[in-house]
Design an enzyme around this catalytic site. Structure first.
Site, short mmCIF file in Angstrom:
data_model
loop_
_atom_site.label_atom_id
_atom_site.label_comp_id
_atom_site.label_asym_id
_atom_site.label_seq_id
_atom_site.Cartn_x
_atom_site.Cartn_y
_atom_site.Cartn_z
N ASP A 1 0.79 -0.96 0.22
CA ASP A 1 0.11 0.17 0.06
C ASP A 1 1.29 1.22 0.23
O ASP A 1 2.12 1.19 0.38
CB ASP A 1 -0.85 0.04 1.26
CG ASP A 1 -1.77 0.93 1.30
OD1 ASP A 1 -2.58 1.67 -0.27
OD2 ASP A 1 -2.19 1.24 2.48
N HIS A 2 0.94 2.13 -0.77
CA HIS A 2 0.93 3.78 -0.92
C HIS A 2 2.64 3.88 -1.17
O HIS A 2 3.19 3.34 0.26
CB HIS A 2 0.91 4.40 0.53
CG HIS A 2 -0.22 4.88 0.62
ND1 HIS A 2 -0.27 6.27 -0.52
CD2 HIS A 2 -1.78 4.67 1.12
CE1 HIS A 2 -1.64 6.58 0.23
NE2 HIS A 2 -2.51 5.42 0.76
N ASP B 1 2.15 5.77 -5.28
CA ASP B 1 1.30 6.99 -5.05
C ASP B 1 2.23 7.99 -5.63
O ASP B 1 3.39 8.24 -4.68
CB ASP B 1 0.85 6.76 -3.42
CG ASP B 1 0.09 7.66 -3.10
OD1 ASP B 1 0.17 8.40 -4.20
OD2 ASP B 1 0.34 7.91 -1.84
N GLY C 1 -8.64 5.50 3.64
CA GLY C 1 -9.69 6.15 4.91
C GLY C 1 -10.54 6.03 5.17
O GLY C 1 -11.30 6.23 5.28
ZN LIG Z 1 -4.04 5.22 1.28
#
Ligand SMILES: [Zn+2]
Length: 314
Positions: A81-82, A103, A212
């Protein structure tokens, strides 16, 4: 069963449910997440993010996440993630992650397209999938994830026309969008732009991702998924559930960590399973498994041959 984002998200998009990404920076989190997925028969995405490396280095985390995914009775994607740097994404792919997010949402549009398109070619050459982000999802104060606090998040909402162009140019498999969501715990109730989710879902072909997710209401999730979200990222809720359980179990300074580990695993499991039910991914593991097997003909042939052998021997 270790699979990619396409294996779990394409059936989710088609049948209007969502698959959760839950970050697992230690064994308690990983065990709770896998246990929830097996109990609810849900496909799941598990991983870590570049900003979480101080709590569990990428390489170390890969040593347990990937074997656990392979042994799981349900489809599991191991996802970065990211990923913020190119080297981080490459390292995750080399370690055997089946999916990455690169990202570049704080870069200008052309740079975001250029960097993610190049990384998509590399990820696909590994047989892995890639998620991009257009617009920018900011952070609530004190968030453990993400990288920026925005004064006016609506200025960074994803533009539907740009989203279509972005997906076509970069060839990402999934797209994270900014529609009023933010990382970490919300101070004020968030207002999601559901019309924007629907417009983007109608204009791009790939599954959409909502970052989020911790702190949104059940109705927010249900509406977001109905309008076209196929992947929801959750970390804060399970992170806090683990600590609350350990705190409530803590009685004596002279007792050890082994008194607290089972409580943390169980709390993560309960919190994760509740989210899986809410996202309607419960009972959907077989769909993802079939999708994965049709993408892996050798594995499918092996299973059929073994079954025929068993029948012949019985
Ligand atoms: Zn995120």
């Amino acid at each position: 069963m270790l699979v990619t984002l396409n294996d779990v998200l394409l059936p989710a998009k088609k049948n209007k449910y969502a698959v959760g990404l839950f970050n697992a920076v230690n064994m308690e989190l990983a065990r709770g997440i896998i246990s929830a997925a097996e109990t609810t028969q849900s496909p799941v995405i598990m991983g870590t993010a570049e900003v979480l490396f101080p709590y569990g280095p990428l390489e170390e985390v890969s040593y347990y996440l990937i074997p656990m995914a392979k042994k799981a009775k349900v489809p599991v994607v191991i996802h970065l993630d990211h990923g913020l740097k190119k080297e981080t994404c490459l390292k995750a792919l080399e370690l055997g992650f089946t999916s990455i997010m690169y990202d570049c949402s704080t870069d200008d549009y052309d740079t975001n397209v250029k960097k993610v398109k190049e990384m998509a070619e590399i990820a696909h050459s590994f047989g892995a999938t890639i998620e991009g982000e257009l617009g920018h999802v900011g952070d609530n104060e004190g968030s453990a994830e993400g990288s920026s606090h925005l004064a006016d998040p609506s200025k960074f909402f994803t533009d539907p026309k740009m989203a279509k162009d972005y997906v076509e140019k970069t060839k990402v498999d999934a797209l994270a969008i900014a529609v009023g969501n933010a990382h970490g715990a919300y101070k004020l109730p968030p207002k999601l732009d559901f019309d924007r989710i629907r417009t983007i879902a109608n204009s791009v072909g790939v599954p959409l991702v909502l970052h989020g997710g911790s702190g949104l209401t059940d109705d927010d999730f249900k509406t977001a998924i109905k309008e076209g979200i196929s992947k929801v990222n959750i970390f804060t809720d399970i992170n806090i559930a683990a600590v609350k359980a350990e705190f409530s179990k803590f009685t004596d300074m002279n007792k050890g960590i082994i008194d607290l580990i089972p409580a943390a695993v169980e709390a993560v499991k309960q919190e994760t399973a509740a989210k899986m039910k809410l996202f309607s991914s419960e009972g959907k593991a077989p769909y993802s498994a079939i999708e994965a097997l049709t993408n892996d003909v050798d594995k499918l042939v092996e299973i059929v041959v073994n079954e025929v052998r068993k029948k012949l021997n019985s």
